[in-house]
Design an enzyme around this catalytic site. Sequence first.
Site, PDB file in Angstrom:
ATOM      1  N   GLY A  75       0.816  -1.365  -0.027  1.00  0.00           N
ATOM      2  CA  GLY A  75       0.028  -0.102  -0.044  1.00  0.00           C
ATOM      3  C   GLY A  75       0.788   1.154   0.015  1.00  0.00           C
ATOM      4  O   GLY A  75       2.261   1.083   0.098  1.00  0.00           O
ATOM      5  N   GLU A  76       0.330   2.283  -0.272  1.00  0.00           N
ATOM      6  CA  GLU A  76       0.938   3.514  -0.218  1.00  0.00           C
ATOM      7  C   GLU A  76       0.380   4.628   0.414  1.00  0.00           C
ATOM      8  O   GLU A  76      -0.926   4.824   0.409  1.00  0.00           O
ATOM      9  CB  GLU A  76       1.100   4.106  -1.792  1.00  0.00           C
ATOM     10  CG  GLU A  76       2.033   5.103  -1.797  1.00  0.00           C
ATOM     11  CD  GLU A  76       2.626   5.230  -3.169  1.00  0.00           C
ATOM     12  OE1 GLU A  76       3.001   6.327  -3.803  1.00  0.00           O
ATOM     13  OE2 GLU A  76       2.948   4.276  -3.769  1.00  0.00           O
ATOM     14  N   GLY A  77       0.905   5.232   1.263  1.00  0.00           N
ATOM     15  CA  GLY A  77       0.420   6.371   2.364  1.00  0.00           C
ATOM     16  C   GLY A  77       0.981   7.715   1.699  1.00  0.00           C
ATOM     17  O   GLY A  77       1.777   7.783   0.791  1.00  0.00           O
ATOM     18  N   GLY A  78       0.397   8.842   2.606  1.00  0.00           N
ATOM     19  CA  GLY A  78       1.029  10.019   2.170  1.00  0.00           C
ATOM     20  C   GLY A  78       2.539  10.409   2.304  1.00  0.00           C
ATOM     21  O   GLY A  78       3.363  11.171   1.837  1.00  0.00           O
ATOM     22  N   PHE A  79       3.084   9.533   3.309  1.00  0.00           N
ATOM     23  CA  PHE A  79       4.454   9.714   3.927  1.00  0.00           C
ATOM     24  C   PHE A  79       5.345   8.403   3.409  1.00  0.00           C
ATOM     25  O   PHE A  79       6.566   8.669   3.177  1.00  0.00           O
ATOM     26  CB  PHE A  79       4.212   9.702   5.220  1.00  0.00           C
ATOM     27  CG  PHE A  79       5.434  10.217   5.768  1.00  0.00           C
ATOM     28  CD1 PHE A  79       5.891  11.410   5.724  1.00  0.00           C
ATOM     29  CD2 PHE A  79       5.915   9.333   7.072  1.00  0.00           C
ATOM     30  CE1 PHE A  79       7.091  11.926   6.501  1.00  0.00           C
ATOM     31  CE2 PHE A  79       6.961   9.929   7.804  1.00  0.00           C
ATOM     32  CZ  PHE A  79       7.690  11.262   7.629  1.00  0.00           C
ATOM     33  N   ALA A  80       4.831   7.296   3.073  1.00  0.00           N
ATOM     34  CA  ALA A  80       5.657   6.065   2.976  1.00  0.00           C
ATOM     35  C   ALA A  80       4.880   5.255   1.955  1.00  0.00           C
ATOM     36  O   ALA A  80       3.655   5.319   1.807  1.00  0.00           O
ATOM     37  CB  ALA A  80       5.528   5.659   4.299  1.00  0.00           C
ATOM     38  N   CYS A 136       4.610   0.835   1.413  1.00  0.00           N
ATOM     39  CA  CYS A 136       4.914  -0.234   2.210  1.00  0.00           C
ATOM     40  C   CYS A 136       4.834  -1.492   1.349  1.00  0.00           C
ATOM     41  O   CYS A 136       4.056  -1.561   0.286  1.00  0.00           O
ATOM     42  CB  CYS A 136       3.429  -0.482   3.098  1.00  0.00           C
ATOM     43  SG  CYS A 136       3.604  -1.344   4.616  1.00  0.00           S
ATOM     44  N   LYS A 167       7.921  -0.262   6.134  1.00  0.00           N
ATOM     45  CA  LYS A 167       7.368   1.104   5.705  1.00  0.00           C
ATOM     46  C   LYS A 167       8.464   1.605   5.301  1.00  0.00           C
ATOM     47  O   LYS A 167       9.439   1.891   5.957  1.00  0.00           O
ATOM     48  CB  LYS A 167       6.731   1.733   6.923  1.00  0.00           C
ATOM     49  CG  LYS A 167       5.737   2.871   6.712  1.00  0.00           C
ATOM     50  CD  LYS A 167       4.930   2.967   7.955  1.00  0.00           C
ATOM     51  CE  LYS A 167       4.430   4.514   7.869  1.00  0.00           C
ATOM     52  NZ  LYS A 167       3.392   4.866   8.677  1.00  0.00           N
ATOM     53  N   ASP A 171      -5.483   9.379  15.141  1.00  0.00           N
ATOM     54  CA  ASP A 171      -5.908   8.979  14.068  1.00  0.00           C
ATOM     55  C   ASP A 171      -6.739   7.662  13.529  1.00  0.00           C
ATOM     56  O   ASP A 171      -6.295   6.984  12.718  1.00  0.00           O
ATOM     57  CB  ASP A 171      -4.846   9.111  12.776  1.00  0.00           C
ATOM     58  CG  ASP A 171      -5.087   9.437  11.253  1.00  0.00           C
ATOM     59  OD1 ASP A 171      -6.254   9.850  11.182  1.00  0.00           O
ATOM     60  OD2 ASP A 171      -4.346   9.389  10.351  1.00  0.00           O
TER      61      ASP A 171
HETATM   62  P1  ADP Z   1       1.504   6.353   5.800  1.00  0.00           P
HETATM   63  O1  ADP Z   1       1.751   7.003   7.352  1.00  0.00           O
HETATM   64  O2  ADP Z   1       2.075   7.259   4.998  1.00  0.00           O
HETATM   65  O3  ADP Z   1      -0.117   7.075   5.937  1.00  0.00           O
HETATM   66  P2  ADP Z   1       0.576   4.022   6.486  1.00  0.00           P
HETATM   67  O4  ADP Z   1       1.318   3.608   7.625  1.00  0.00           O
HETATM   68  O5  ADP Z   1      -0.780   4.298   6.205  1.00  0.00           O
HETATM   69  O6  ADP Z   1       1.451   5.216   5.907  1.00  0.00           O
HETATM   70  O7  ADP Z   1       0.887   2.796   5.287  1.00  0.00           O
HETATM   71  C1  ADP Z   1       0.544   3.029   4.132  1.00  0.00           C
HETATM   72  C2  ADP Z   1      -0.219   1.671   3.481  1.00  0.00           C
HETATM   73  O8  ADP Z   1       0.606   0.580   3.577  1.00  0.00           O
HETATM   74  C3  ADP Z   1      -1.512   1.601   4.429  1.00  0.00           C
HETATM   75  O9  ADP Z   1      -2.598   1.960   3.935  1.00  0.00           O
HETATM   76  C4  ADP Z   1      -1.528  -0.313   4.133  1.00  0.00           C
HETATM   77  O10 ADP Z   1      -2.372  -0.437   2.818  1.00  0.00           O
HETATM   78  C5  ADP Z   1      -0.135  -0.549   4.301  1.00  0.00           C
HETATM   79  N1  ADP Z   1       0.270  -1.072   5.243  1.00  0.00           N
HETATM   80  C6  ADP Z   1       0.838  -0.304   6.196  1.00  0.00           C
HETATM   81  N2  ADP Z   1       1.315  -1.083   7.360  1.00  0.00           N
HETATM   82  C7  ADP Z   1       0.908  -2.418   7.008  1.00  0.00           C
HETATM   83  C8  ADP Z   1       1.314  -3.532   7.649  1.00  0.00           C
HETATM   84  N3  ADP Z   1       1.911  -3.467   8.977  1.00  0.00           N
HETATM   85  N4  ADP Z   1       0.792  -4.707   7.082  1.00  0.00           N
HETATM   86  C9  ADP Z   1       0.305  -4.521   5.846  1.00  0.00           C
HETATM   87  N5  ADP Z   1       0.246  -3.624   5.312  1.00  0.00           N
HETATM   88  C10 ADP Z   1       0.513  -2.355   5.794  1.00  0.00           C
END
Ligand code: ADP
Length: 320
Positions: A51-56, A58, A72, A166
């Site tokens: 997955g992808e977040g705003g910051f990282a 994964c 991450k 959050d």
């Molecule tokens: P950010 O802090 O940039 O929002 P996240 O922590 O939300 O990043 O991680 C981004 C994405 O990565 C999540 O929406 C999820 O889909 C995936 N992800 C994050 N942590 C895990 C984990 N421990 N196991 C499986 N998928 C994860």
Amino acid sequence: TAATTTTATATTNNPDKPKSRKKDKAPRIPPPDMIVDNNGKMSYTRGPPLGEGGFASCFLISDQKNGRFAAKVIQKSELHTAKARHKLFAEIKIHQDRTHKNIVKYYHCFEDDNFVYLVLELCESKTLMELIKRRKRLTEPEVRYYVKQIVAGCAYLHEEKIIHRDLKLGNIFLTKDLQVRIGDFGLAAVLLNEGDRKKTICGTPNYIAPEILFDTDNGHSFEVDVWSVGVIMYTLLIGKPPFQTNEVKAIYKKIRDNIYEFPKDVPISEEAKSLIARLLDPKPRYCPSKLDRSALETAPNFDREERLFKQERLQQQMQQ
Ligand code: ADP
């Protein structure tokens, strides 16, 4: 007036997905196929993205013993501002050393030339967000099963003096066998001294507690997580968040006025309704005489909710 900072999270137009990356940012480059932690003399094979977040971003990674983890990955080029670095350090500092069965396990972090890596417990069944998209809504026993674990993880964080800030479906991760793990400590804060209040406006529109938005002079504390648990519980039972509208401003107005309803076509017990109403009750928070620390501590509230869940389950078992 209070010094407040508005995070990107609070100003987005998508009430559930706050962390969209700015369009002008350079595209992310993937981390190497073989990720090497020189310090710990460990190496990991990079698997598919999770997955992808705003910051990282994964990724699934595996070590030499076939242990599987979530990495991450933060691109160092995105850490050029002091604010971004501070945010990452704060997240690591808060997440590391926290051990609870309902919190995503943090193993360690390391860096190479281009990236910082956080090695986390792999949550293979994604999050409650994907679950609810698939299922539309859950039954009351299922909601009890999930919310009880969210409450347990949250109560642990509060005992550790951490506010998550959050809590939302997308941050409630699920292991392969559907155990709850609270994750993403990117907005979490520590309240070192009893009675401390936070004043940063942050959170995700649909889940944000009224005092974060409208009581900026007093600030907010642990109870904002209780509110978010109320939003989560409602969303799991009804299939959409309680204050959802097309416009973020309109969401905030509904939150301020505590306007939400239970649709007639969804059967829901009076017990569930009253629990949601107590979790989404803005009044005790606004009563000035109760704005002292002992009245606002949420851990006892959580104990009460947990007892209530147990009681409900007992009643249900007796009826079956
Ligand atoms: P950010 O802090 O940039 O929002 P996240 O922590 O939300 O990043 O991680 C981004 C994405 O990565 C999540 O929406 C999820 O889909 C995936 N992800 C994050 N942590 C895990 C984990 N421990 N196991 C499986 N998928 C994860």
